[in-house]
Design an enzyme around this catalytic site. Structure first.
Site, PDB file in Angstrom:
ATOM      1  N   THR A 108       0.827  -1.270  -0.077  1.00 34.08           N
ATOM      2  CA  THR A 108       0.234  -0.004  -0.034  1.00 34.08           C
ATOM      3  C   THR A 108       0.814   1.405  -0.147  1.00 34.08           C
ATOM      4  OG1 THR A 108      -0.073  -0.309   2.318  1.00 34.08           O
ATOM      5  CG2 THR A 108      -1.982  -1.049   0.813  1.00 34.08           C
ATOM      6  N   ALA A 112      -3.068   8.155  -4.141  1.00 34.26           N
ATOM      7  CA  ALA A 112      -4.432   7.911  -4.044  1.00 34.26           C
ATOM      8  C   ALA A 112      -4.657   6.812  -4.947  1.00 34.26           C
ATOM      9  CB  ALA A 112      -5.378   9.260  -4.368  1.00 34.26           C
ATOM     10  N   ASP A 122       9.274  -4.323  -2.857  1.00 32.23           N
ATOM     11  CA  ASP A 122       9.697  -3.016  -2.027  1.00 32.23           C
ATOM     12  C   ASP A 122       9.327  -3.179  -0.648  1.00 32.23           C
ATOM     13  OD1 ASP A 122       8.690  -2.938  -4.828  1.00 32.23           O
ATOM     14  OD2 ASP A 122       9.200  -0.683  -4.629  1.00 32.23           O
ATOM     15  N   ARG A 185      15.723  -2.630  -9.200  1.00 32.09           N
ATOM     16  CA  ARG A 185      15.514  -2.209  -7.873  1.00 32.09           C
ATOM     17  C   ARG A 185      14.741  -2.886  -6.957  1.00 32.09           C
ATOM     18  NH1 ARG A 185      15.059   3.688  -8.919  1.00 32.09           N
ATOM     19  NH2 ARG A 185      12.651   3.642  -8.339  1.00 32.09           N
ATOM     20  N   ASN A 187      15.050  -6.196  -6.987  1.00 39.69           N
ATOM     21  CA  ASN A 187      15.915  -7.112  -6.570  1.00 39.69           C
ATOM     22  C   ASN A 187      16.824  -6.644  -5.512  1.00 39.69           C
ATOM     23  OD1 ASN A 187      16.165  -9.840  -8.385  1.00 39.69           O
ATOM     24  ND2 ASN A 187      15.144  -8.278  -9.334  1.00 39.69           N
ATOM     25  N   TRP A 189      16.053  -4.019  -3.104  1.00 42.66           N
ATOM     26  CA  TRP A 189      15.416  -3.866  -1.923  1.00 42.66           C
ATOM     27  C   TRP A 189      15.576  -5.295  -1.195  1.00 42.66           C
ATOM     28  CZ3 TRP A 189      15.336   0.480  -1.338  1.00 42.66           C
ATOM     29  CH2 TRP A 189      14.770   1.644  -2.040  1.00 42.66           C
TER      30      TRP A 189
END
Length: 352
Positions: A108, A112, A122, A185, A187, A189
């Site tokens: 999340t 919006a 992530d 990116r 991968n 994280w």
């Protein structure tokens, strides 16, 4: 990173409560504690005090990133507010945060827009790392087990059995990886977060061998697609796509942390050193890190990843800072002939 001239700039404004400044302040904390830079820790305490009201009422996965500071700040200050607030956020994660049908934390965001029943790589860095750090601080077995469970779930859902690399996301409703991009990116994280998660939780509970095995598979796959100049392409298996600095720094730093923690063997130091060599020329004299891709949701096609604009961002600055900080523990990776100004006063320093 902390200059007032960045105010209002989405990528570089540190004074809001979300994942972008979150990665920035996590990185400052790592640098400050590793080098004993009290001014950095003092700045982070001021940053929390100035921005904590912005966190009230914002409970999404991406907004949890700054809380990863709290266990460390509690250790340093003894201020029980950091501990109680961290425990409050952890309780929300475990009891209220949306889950997918597999039990993974749904990704999340503060914008919006909703991504129902989607799992993103992530999340492991933005939220699970915090949970593991709190478990390491408190010795809470439930928190440690939850952090390991979430990490393993994400690896199971995102790891490509054919290559060992990670897809960016998983859609539980469709049972698909959507565009099925092996985004660099994403991968990074997980490559960066897992050594810290393992180090914190292993003090409390046993780490599943499957988690360690999947991580080694990921790391081996990543070095197979590393570019000749040490950098990784924004889509890992597309060498015709541009190379991306923040992912390259995150992967290389993850390798260094994993070697230090015993997850990987020493041969991965060579890959990290090669990445460091490729990244150093991308740091301008004023400290700006070049070649950092903008915020990236799961894109509708693999081709769309190559169209993401590149510009300075706190997560790019931060991931490079983490790599440079971690390199301090590996003297053979340092290059003392290269110097850069390290602060606003223009005082020079050695670049590792």
């Amino acid at each position: 990173m902390i200059s007032v001239r960045h105010q209002g700039n989405w990528g570089m404004d540190i004074h809001h409560w979300d994942w972008v400044p979150g990665v920035g302040v996590i990185s400052l904390m790592e640098y400050g504690t590793a080098t004993g830079a009290d001014k950095v820790i003092d700045y982070l305490l001021l940053w929390v005090n100035r921005n904590k009201r912005k966190a009230e009422g914002v409970r999404v996965i991406n907004s949890l990133a700054p809380y990863a500071l709290f266990p460390g700040l509690y250790r340093l200050t003894g201020d029980t507010w950091f501990l109680s607030k961290a425990q409050e956020i952890a309780a929300w994660m475990l009891e209220t945060a949306p889950r997918t049908r597999e039990g993974a934390l749904e990704h999340t965001v503060t914008e919006a827009v909703d991504f129902p029943e989607q799992v993103w790589a992530d999340t492991v860095y933005m939220a699970v790392l915090f949970l593991a750090r709190l478990a390491g601080l408190t010795g809470d077995r439930g928190l440690a087990e939850a952090a390991l469970q979430q990490t393993l779930l994400h690896l199971r859902l995102l790891q490509d059995p054919a290559t060992g690399l990670l897809f960016h996301g998983w859609n539980c409703r469709d049972g698909s990886h959507m565009s099925a991009a092996r985004w660099a990116r994403a991968n990074a994280w997980i490559t960066l977060a897992v050594p810290g998660i393992v180090a914190e939780t292993s003090r409390v509970v046993a780490v599943p061998e499957e988690l360690s095995s999947r991580y080694r598979t990921l790391a081996s796959a990543l070095r197979q697609v590393q570019g000749e100049n040490g950098l990784w392409h924004t889509v890992l298996d597309r060498p015709d796509y541009y190379q991306e600095t923040s992912a390259s720094a995150g992967i290389a730093c993850g390798f260094l942390k994993a070697v230090k923690g015993g997850l990987l063997d020493d041969s991965f130091l060579e890959n990290a050193g090669k990445a460091l060599e490729g990244i150093l020329p991308l740091i301008r004299e004023d400290g700006e890190v070049q070649g950092v891709s903008g915020g990236t949701p799961v894109m509708p096609s693999i081709e769309a990843y190559n169209a993401i604009e590149r510009y300075p961002a706190l997560y790019g600055q931060g991931l490079v800072m983490q790599l440079l900080t971690e390199a301090l523990n590996h003297p053979h990776l340092q290059h003392p002939q290269q110097t850069v100004p390290l602060n606003s006063e223009g005082k020079g320093g050695r670049r590792p």
